[in-house]
Motif scaffolding. Sequence first.
Motif, PDB file in Angstrom:
ATOM      1  N   ALA A  13       0.646  -1.017   0.111  1.00 12.58           N
ATOM      2  CA  ALA A  13       0.051  -0.367   0.152  1.00 12.58           C
ATOM      3  C   ALA A  13       0.718   1.379   0.150  1.00 12.58           C
ATOM      4  O   ALA A  13       0.354   2.299  -0.737  1.00 12.58           O
ATOM      5  CB  ALA A  13      -0.476   0.150   0.891  1.00 12.58           C
ATOM      6  N   THR A  14       1.503   1.022   0.782  1.00  8.73           N
ATOM      7  CA  THR A  14       2.838   2.245   0.150  1.00  8.73           C
ATOM      8  C   THR A  14       3.449   2.318  -0.221  1.00  8.73           C
ATOM      9  O   THR A  14       3.735   3.245  -1.071  1.00  8.73           O
ATOM     10  CB  THR A  14       3.684   1.977   1.822  1.00  8.73           C
ATOM     11  OG1 THR A  14       2.837   1.901   3.575  1.00  8.73           O
ATOM     12  CG2 THR A  14       4.663   3.289   2.002  1.00  8.73           C
ATOM     13  N   ALA A  15       3.662   1.205  -1.390  1.00 10.32           N
ATOM     14  CA  ALA A  15       4.922   1.659  -2.653  1.00 10.32           C
ATOM     15  C   ALA A  15       3.553   2.629  -3.369  1.00 10.32           C
ATOM     16  O   ALA A  15       4.713   2.406  -4.288  1.00 10.32           O
ATOM     17  CB  ALA A  15       5.273  -0.242  -2.446  1.00 10.32           C
ATOM     18  N   GLY A  16       2.294   1.412  -3.204  1.00 12.81           N
ATOM     19  CA  GLY A  16       1.608   2.395  -4.438  1.00 12.81           C
ATOM     20  C   GLY A  16       1.456   3.743  -4.116  1.00 12.81           C
ATOM     21  O   GLY A  16       1.673   4.281  -4.566  1.00 12.81           O
ATOM     22  N   TYR A  17       1.131   4.034  -3.004  1.00 11.50           N
ATOM     23  CA  TYR A  17       0.763   5.665  -2.158  1.00 11.50           C
ATOM     24  C   TYR A  17       2.264   6.472  -3.156  1.00 11.50           C
ATOM     25  O   TYR A  17       2.521   7.650  -3.426  1.00 11.50           O
ATOM     26  CB  TYR A  17       0.776   5.539  -1.148  1.00 11.50           C
ATOM     27  CG  TYR A  17       0.069   7.036  -0.562  1.00 11.50           C
ATOM     28  CD1 TYR A  17      -0.598   7.833  -1.056  1.00 11.50           C
ATOM     29  CD2 TYR A  17       1.228   8.075   0.453  1.00 11.50           C
ATOM     30  CE1 TYR A  17      -0.668   9.584  -0.175  1.00 11.50           C
ATOM     31  CE2 TYR A  17       0.821   9.068   0.759  1.00 11.50           C
ATOM     32  CZ  TYR A  17       0.080   9.226   0.536  1.00 11.50           C
ATOM     33  OH  TYR A  17      -0.110  10.762   0.689  1.00 11.50           O
ATOM     34  N   ALA A  18       3.200   5.732  -2.531  1.00  6.70           N
ATOM     35  CA  ALA A  18       4.651   6.484  -3.414  1.00  6.70           C
ATOM     36  C   ALA A  18       4.884   6.884  -4.861  1.00  6.70           C
ATOM     37  O   ALA A  18       5.343   7.552  -4.928  1.00  6.70           O
ATOM     38  CB  ALA A  18       6.013   5.503  -2.534  1.00  6.70           C
ATOM     39  N   LEU A  19       3.991   5.407  -5.433  1.00  5.49           N
ATOM     40  CA  LEU A  19       3.954   5.498  -7.021  1.00  5.49           C
ATOM     41  C   LEU A  19       3.711   6.882  -7.275  1.00  5.49           C
ATOM     42  O   LEU A  19       3.640   7.672  -8.022  1.00  5.49           O
ATOM     43  CB  LEU A  19       3.903   4.475  -7.459  1.00  5.49           C
ATOM     44  CG  LEU A  19       4.460   3.435  -7.186  1.00  5.49           C
ATOM     45  CD1 LEU A  19       3.774   1.944  -8.317  1.00  5.49           C
ATOM     46  CD2 LEU A  19       5.482   3.244  -8.111  1.00  5.49           C
ATOM     47  N   GLN A  22       5.320  10.424  -6.811  1.00  5.35           N
ATOM     48  CA  GLN A  22       6.092  10.361  -7.659  1.00  5.35           C
ATOM     49  C   GLN A  22       5.989  10.749  -8.701  1.00  5.35           C
ATOM     50  O   GLN A  22       6.898  11.596 -10.111  1.00  5.35           O
ATOM     51  CB  GLN A  22       7.101   9.183  -7.245  1.00  5.35           C
ATOM     52  CG  GLN A  22       7.846   9.403  -5.970  1.00  5.35           C
ATOM     53  CD  GLN A  22       8.769  10.912  -5.508  1.00  5.35           C
ATOM     54  OE1 GLN A  22       9.224  11.763  -6.083  1.00  5.35           O
ATOM     55  NE2 GLN A  22       8.852  11.385  -4.239  1.00  5.35           N
ATOM     56  N   GLY A  23       4.638  10.494  -9.446  1.00  3.13           N
ATOM     57  CA  GLY A  23       4.162  10.519 -10.156  1.00  3.13           C
ATOM     58  C   GLY A  23       4.390   9.233 -11.127  1.00  3.13           C
ATOM     59  O   GLY A  23       4.968   9.759 -13.040  1.00  3.13           O
ATOM     60  N   VAL A  24       4.583   8.049 -11.093  1.00  3.33           N
ATOM     61  CA  VAL A  24       5.353   6.831 -11.714  1.00  3.33           C
ATOM     62  C   VAL A  24       4.505   5.996 -12.318  1.00  3.33           C
ATOM     63  O   VAL A  24       3.714   5.750 -11.691  1.00  3.33           O
ATOM     64  CB  VAL A  24       6.578   6.660 -10.723  1.00  3.33           C
ATOM     65  CG1 VAL A  24       7.040   5.130 -11.723  1.00  3.33           C
ATOM     66  CG2 VAL A  24       7.881   7.007  -9.334  1.00  3.33           C
ATOM     67  N   GLY A  25       4.478   6.226 -13.762  1.00  2.00           N
ATOM     68  CA  GLY A  25       3.968   5.564 -14.319  1.00  2.00           C
ATOM     69  C   GLY A  25       2.656   5.626 -15.017  1.00  2.00           C
ATOM     70  O   GLY A  25       2.226   7.156 -14.625  1.00  2.00           O
ATOM     71  N   ARG A  26       1.433   5.890 -15.038  1.00  2.00           N
ATOM     72  CA  ARG A  26       0.187   6.318 -15.894  1.00  2.00           C
ATOM     73  C   ARG A  26      -0.606   5.183 -15.027  1.00  2.00           C
ATOM     74  O   ARG A  26      -1.685   6.118 -14.780  1.00  2.00           O
ATOM     75  CB  ARG A  26      -0.124   6.180 -17.536  1.00  2.00           C
ATOM     76  CG  ARG A  26       0.784   7.291 -17.744  1.00  2.00           C
ATOM     77  CD  ARG A  26       1.260   7.128 -19.665  1.00  2.00           C
ATOM     78  NE  ARG A  26       1.873   8.053 -20.275  1.00  2.00           N
ATOM     79  CZ  ARG A  26       2.174   8.941 -20.960  1.00  2.00           C
ATOM     80  NH1 ARG A  26       0.777   9.896 -21.320  1.00  2.00           N
ATOM     81  NH2 ARG A  26       2.592  10.321 -21.319  1.00  2.00           N
ATOM     82  N   CYS A 159      13.599  12.001 -13.943  1.00  2.21           N
ATOM     83  CA  CYS A 159      12.774  12.217 -12.879  1.00  2.21           C
ATOM     84  C   CYS A 159      12.428  11.790 -12.124  1.00  2.21           C
ATOM     85  O   CYS A 159      11.788  11.922 -10.732  1.00  2.21           O
ATOM     86  CB  CYS A 159      11.973  14.068 -12.976  1.00  2.21           C
ATOM     87  SG  CYS A 159      10.923  13.609 -13.524  1.00  2.21           S
ATOM     88  N   ALA A 160      11.175  10.704 -12.567  1.00  2.00           N
ATOM     89  CA  ALA A 160      10.806   9.836 -11.366  1.00  2.00           C
ATOM     90  C   ALA A 160      11.550   8.324 -10.674  1.00  2.00           C
ATOM     91  O   ALA A 160      10.942   7.943 -10.819  1.00  2.00           O
ATOM     92  CB  ALA A 160       9.914   8.816 -12.843  1.00  2.00           C
ATOM     93  N   CYS A 161      12.591   8.302 -11.194  1.00  2.00           N
ATOM     94  CA  CYS A 161      13.822   7.401 -10.583  1.00  2.00           C
ATOM     95  C   CYS A 161      14.698   7.992 -10.082  1.00  2.00           C
ATOM     96  O   CYS A 161      15.625   8.158 -10.581  1.00  2.00           O
ATOM     97  CB  CYS A 161      14.335   6.487 -11.774  1.00  2.00           C
ATOM     98  SG  CYS A 161      13.403   5.321 -12.561  1.00  2.00           S
ATOM     99  N   HIS A 162      14.772   8.154  -8.926  1.00  3.22           N
ATOM    100  CA  HIS A 162      15.614   9.142  -7.613  1.00  3.22           C
ATOM    101  C   HIS A 162      15.211   8.077  -6.051  1.00  3.22           C
ATOM    102  O   HIS A 162      13.806   8.175  -5.698  1.00  3.22           O
ATOM    103  CB  HIS A 162      14.897  10.407  -8.260  1.00  3.22           C
ATOM    104  CG  HIS A 162      13.934  11.273  -7.755  1.00  3.22           C
ATOM    105  ND1 HIS A 162      13.453  11.320  -6.085  1.00  3.22           N
ATOM    106  CD2 HIS A 162      13.416  11.167  -8.328  1.00  3.22           C
ATOM    107  CE1 HIS A 162      11.910  11.708  -6.191  1.00  3.22           C
ATOM    108  NE2 HIS A 162      12.050  11.541  -8.070  1.00  3.22           N
ATOM    109  N   ARG A 163      16.078   8.636  -5.283  1.00  2.46           N
ATOM    110  CA  ARG A 163      16.094   8.591  -3.992  1.00  2.46           C
ATOM    111  C   ARG A 163      14.825   7.341  -3.342  1.00  2.46           C
ATOM    112  O   ARG A 163      14.015   6.310  -2.904  1.00  2.46           O
ATOM    113  CB  ARG A 163      16.081   9.477  -2.908  1.00  2.46           C
ATOM    114  CG  ARG A 163      17.726   9.965  -3.059  1.00  2.46           C
ATOM    115  CD  ARG A 163      17.344  10.658  -1.562  1.00  2.46           C
ATOM    116  NE  ARG A 163      17.756  11.964  -2.583  1.00  2.46           N
ATOM    117  CZ  ARG A 163      17.548  13.289  -2.462  1.00  2.46           C
ATOM    118  NH1 ARG A 163      16.782  13.507  -1.515  1.00  2.46           N
ATOM    119  NH2 ARG A 163      18.376  13.871  -2.892  1.00  2.46           N
TER     120      ARG A 163
END
Length: 163
Positions: A13-19, A22-26, A159-163
């Motif tokens: 759930a936290t991974a989904g929220y982080a994505l 960060q705006g990773v993916g569509r 910019c989508a892939c950092h820390r």
Amino acid sequence: MKVGIVGTGFVGATAGYALVLQGVGREVVLVDKNVARAEAEADDIRHAVPFTHPLEIQAGDYQALAECRVVVLCAGVGQKPGETRLQLLQRNAQVFREVVPAVLENAPEAVLVVASNPVDVMTHLAGWARAWLGYHSGYCPFPQPPREALRRRCAARPCACHR
């Protein structure tokens, strides 16, 4: 880019929220053995979308992982008090025996990112299962593959892939 997350416990759930943040993916697809949990987490994350990036969030089954470029494996059980890492490994390896083949059947080209503990051994098991099941492998024996290689494989913006 479509990203799948298998396992919607605390980590998934936290991974989904982080994505989303960060705006990773569509598109992000949440898959869990407990379908109601995956749907509830998708609903919760969907509430954050108006304040972050325009992503599609959905819950589904393994078939919903079709065309995912990345699948984050967060499925597993939590470590019990007093349980050793070897005992945890045995229980989570059993979970992966079901999860990894189901993921690969529906998203054979996806990069697998393992976030289940013990992460180093579980990453190795996922790579071994991928090869054993006959899927080509971009397997990297490290728990965290180099960010730049993953970014290029997924054709993500820098910019989508950092820390």
